[in-house]
Design a protein around this motif. Structure first.
Motif, PDB file in Angstrom:
ATOM      1  N   LEU A  29      28.759 -11.523  34.377  1.00 18.39           N
ATOM      2  CA  LEU A  29      29.585 -12.726  34.238  1.00 18.39           C
ATOM      3  C   LEU A  29      31.009 -12.479  34.722  1.00 18.39           C
ATOM      4  CD1 LEU A  29      28.355 -14.026  30.776  1.00 18.39           C
ATOM      5  CD2 LEU A  29      27.872 -15.008  33.030  1.00 18.39           C
ATOM      6  N   CYS A  30      31.512 -11.280  34.495  1.00 15.72           N
ATOM      7  CA  CYS A  30      32.855 -10.934  34.962  1.00 15.72           C
ATOM      8  C   CYS A  30      32.965 -11.128  36.462  1.00 15.72           C
ATOM      9  CB  CYS A  30      33.181  -9.499  34.579  1.00 15.72           C
ATOM     10  SG  CYS A  30      34.704  -8.862  35.310  1.00 15.72           S
ATOM     11  N   PHE A  31      32.006 -10.584  37.193  1.00 12.09           N
ATOM     12  CA  PHE A  31      32.076 -10.652  38.651  1.00 12.09           C
ATOM     13  C   PHE A  31      31.606 -11.995  39.193  1.00 12.09           C
ATOM     14  CE2 PHE A  31      31.616  -6.122  37.591  1.00 12.09           C
ATOM     15  CZ  PHE A  31      32.868  -5.723  38.012  1.00 12.09           C
ATOM     16  N   GLU A  32      30.841 -12.721  38.415  1.00 11.89           N
ATOM     17  CA  GLU A  32      30.373 -14.042  38.835  1.00 11.89           C
ATOM     18  C   GLU A  32      31.468 -15.095  38.687  1.00 11.89           C
ATOM     19  OE1 GLU A  32      27.638 -16.905  40.189  1.00 11.89           O
ATOM     20  OE2 GLU A  32      27.484 -14.732  40.187  1.00 11.89           O
ATOM     21  N   HIS A  33      32.247 -15.008  37.608  1.00 13.89           N
ATOM     22  CA  HIS A  33      33.218 -16.064  37.305  1.00 13.89           C
ATOM     23  C   HIS A  33      34.676 -15.680  37.559  1.00 13.89           C
ATOM     24  CE1 HIS A  33      30.332 -18.864  35.570  1.00 13.89           C
ATOM     25  NE2 HIS A  33      29.731 -17.805  35.055  1.00 13.89           N
ATOM     26  N   ALA A  34      35.038 -14.425  37.317  1.00 16.27           N
ATOM     27  CA  ALA A  34      36.442 -14.032  37.447  1.00 16.27           C
ATOM     28  C   ALA A  34      36.798 -13.580  38.855  1.00 16.27           C
ATOM     29  CB  ALA A  34      36.783 -12.932  36.452  1.00 16.27           C
ATOM     30  N   GLY A  35      35.827 -13.165  39.631  1.00 16.30           N
ATOM     31  CA  GLY A  35      36.084 -12.725  40.993  1.00 16.30           C
ATOM     32  C   GLY A  35      35.229 -11.521  41.344  1.00 16.30           C
ATOM     33  N   ASP A  36      35.079 -11.277  42.632  1.00 17.49           N
ATOM     34  CA  ASP A  36      34.302 -10.113  43.035  1.00 17.49           C
ATOM     35  C   ASP A  36      35.126  -8.845  42.787  1.00 17.49           C
ATOM     36  OD1 ASP A  36      36.143 -10.026  45.103  1.00 17.49           O
ATOM     37  OD2 ASP A  36      34.710 -10.469  46.675  1.00 17.49           O
ATOM     38  N   ILE A  37      34.520  -7.713  43.022  1.00 21.06           N
ATOM     39  CA  ILE A  37      35.162  -6.431  42.716  1.00 21.06           C
ATOM     40  C   ILE A  37      36.472  -6.264  43.473  1.00 21.06           C
ATOM     41  CG2 ILE A  37      33.767  -5.169  44.429  1.00 21.06           C
ATOM     42  CD1 ILE A  37      34.836  -3.693  41.091  1.00 21.06           C
ATOM     43  N   ASP A  38      36.505  -6.685  44.719  1.00 26.85           N
ATOM     44  CA  ASP A  38      37.722  -6.546  45.516  1.00 26.85           C
ATOM     45  C   ASP A  38      38.844  -7.424  44.968  1.00 26.85           C
ATOM     46  OD1 ASP A  38      39.247  -5.573  47.767  1.00 26.85           O
ATOM     47  OD2 ASP A  38      38.994  -7.563  48.641  1.00 26.85           O
ATOM     48  N   ALA A  39      38.540  -8.658  44.632  1.00 23.00           N
ATOM     49  CA  ALA A  39      39.559  -9.575  44.099  1.00 23.00           C
ATOM     50  C   ALA A  39      40.111  -9.070  42.773  1.00 23.00           C
ATOM     51  CB  ALA A  39      38.972 -10.972  43.927  1.00 23.00           C
ATOM     52  N   LEU A  40      39.247  -8.548  41.912  1.00 26.55           N
ATOM     53  CA  LEU A  40      39.710  -8.049  40.617  1.00 26.55           C
ATOM     54  C   LEU A  40      40.545  -6.783  40.766  1.00 26.55           C
ATOM     55  CD1 LEU A  40      36.613  -8.763  38.374  1.00 26.55           C
ATOM     56  CD2 LEU A  40      38.752 -10.045  38.532  1.00 26.55           C
ATOM     57  N   ARG A  41      40.168  -5.917  41.706  1.00 25.12           N
ATOM     58  CA  ARG A  41      41.000  -4.731  41.957  1.00 25.12           C
ATOM     59  C   ARG A  41      42.386  -5.137  42.451  1.00 25.12           C
ATOM     60  NH1 ARG A  41      36.431  -0.950  44.415  1.00 25.12           N
ATOM     61  NH2 ARG A  41      36.536  -2.436  46.094  1.00 25.12           N
ATOM     62  N   LYS A  42      42.454  -6.155  43.316  1.00 28.20           N
ATOM     63  CA  LYS A  42      43.750  -6.606  43.837  1.00 28.20           C
ATOM     64  C   LYS A  42      44.606  -7.213  42.737  1.00 28.20           C
ATOM     65  CE  LYS A  42      42.336  -7.380  48.588  1.00 28.20           C
ATOM     66  NZ  LYS A  42      42.028  -8.354  49.640  1.00 28.20           N
ATOM     67  N   ILE A  43      43.995  -8.002  41.853  1.00 26.83           N
ATOM     68  CA  ILE A  43      44.747  -8.593  40.742  1.00 26.83           C
ATOM     69  C   ILE A  43      45.284  -7.496  39.836  1.00 26.83           C
ATOM     70  CG2 ILE A  43      44.530  -9.974  38.630  1.00 26.83           C
ATOM     71  CD1 ILE A  43      42.642 -11.829  40.202  1.00 26.83           C
ATOM     72  N   LEU A  44      44.443  -6.536  39.503  1.00 25.64           N
ATOM     73  CA  LEU A  44      44.875  -5.436  38.636  1.00 25.64           C
ATOM     74  C   LEU A  44      46.028  -4.663  39.265  1.00 25.64           C
ATOM     75  CD1 LEU A  44      44.355  -3.749  36.065  1.00 25.64           C
ATOM     76  CD2 LEU A  44      42.838  -2.341  37.458  1.00 25.64           C
ATOM     77  N   LEU A  45      45.898  -4.321  40.524  1.00 22.19           N
ATOM     78  CA  LEU A  45      46.953  -3.580  41.211  1.00 22.19           C
ATOM     79  C   LEU A  45      48.244  -4.401  41.270  1.00 22.19           C
ATOM     80  CD1 LEU A  45      47.832  -1.075  42.802  1.00 22.19           C
ATOM     81  CD2 LEU A  45      46.979  -2.203  44.862  1.00 22.19           C
ATOM     82  N   HIS A  46      48.132  -5.666  41.598  1.00 20.99           N
ATOM     83  CA  HIS A  46      49.316  -6.530  41.694  1.00 20.99           C
ATOM     84  C   HIS A  46      50.041  -6.614  40.349  1.00 20.99           C
ATOM     85  CE1 HIS A  46      51.913  -9.778  42.967  1.00 20.99           C
ATOM     86  NE2 HIS A  46      51.535 -10.456  41.895  1.00 20.99           N
ATOM     87  N   VAL A  47      49.286  -6.824  39.272  1.00 21.71           N
ATOM     88  CA  VAL A  47      49.909  -6.960  37.954  1.00 21.71           C
ATOM     89  C   VAL A  47      50.556  -5.653  37.528  1.00 21.71           C
ATOM     90  CG1 VAL A  47      49.401  -7.294  35.501  1.00 21.71           C
ATOM     91  CG2 VAL A  47      48.510  -8.892  37.191  1.00 21.71           C
TER      92      VAL A  47
END
Length: 189
Positions: A29-47
């Motif tokens: 559900l995390c990767f289905e709704h919050a974003g794919d692995i690349d998008a989540l890595r970018k958000i984490l790095l940005h924050v």
């Protein structure tokens, strides 16, 4: 005092409108709704990189950052559940000959290609993602990870700097490895 039993132990219903008691489903559900692995890595790095600035981040929409961090919280909860349960037992003797045959076919000195989803985890961790969980919760407890993520989210959304001291590289590295392990576990299910 009895523990409260809930149909949503991983807190997925608040951000994806689906409650689950299956930790692998929480990863999916995390990767289905919050974003794919690349998008989540970018958000984490940005924050995490934004902690050094003294104004709210405006590059990523707030709702995307908040959804990602709620998903991160669910991933930590599901990973902690799996960590506490221990590594699952091998499936049985039927799968063992196939595994040995695959290792015999592999040429010595030749590395298997790394998938796009797994930049940070090693080949050994890719073969056994539960090793990542041991390392992740060996570095910090579940509560410390959750508190650190909440503080980082608060800091990147507010216009006031807070006294936040954390090893940014370690947090980014270990959490990126956890996301990759969760991605691999979700795909294996």
């Amino acid at each position: 005092m009895q523990k409260i039993k809930t149909a949503d132990p991983f807190h997925t219903e608040s951000w994806c409108l689906e409650a689950t008691t299956n930790p692998y489903r929480a990863f999916f559900l995390c990767f289905e709704h919050a974003g794919d692995i690349d998008a989540l890595r970018k958000i984490l790095l940005h924050v995490l990189l934004f902690i050094e600035q003294f104004e709210p981040q405006k590059e990523i929409p707030v709702y995307r950052v908040c959804c990602a961090f709620m998903a991160f919280h669910s991933v930590i909860a599901a990973a902690h559940y799996l960590y506490r349960q221990g590594q699952p037992k091998p499936a049985g003797k039927q799968h063992a000959p196939q595994h040995h045959k695959a290792e015999e076919e592999r040429q010595p000195g030749r590395e298997e290609p790394t998938s796009f989803a797994s930049y940070f985890i090693s080949a050994r961790e890719r073969a056994n993602p539960y090793e990542v969980l041991k390392t992740f919760f060996g570095y910090q407890t579940r509560e410390e990870w959750t508190i650190g993520l909440h503080l980082a989210l608060y800091h990147c959304l507010m216009d006031r700097a807070i006294g936040l001291e954390m090893d940014l590289f370690s947090h980014w590295f270990y959490f990126s490895k956890l996301l990759e392990a969760a991605w691999l576990m979700a795909e294996q299910q």
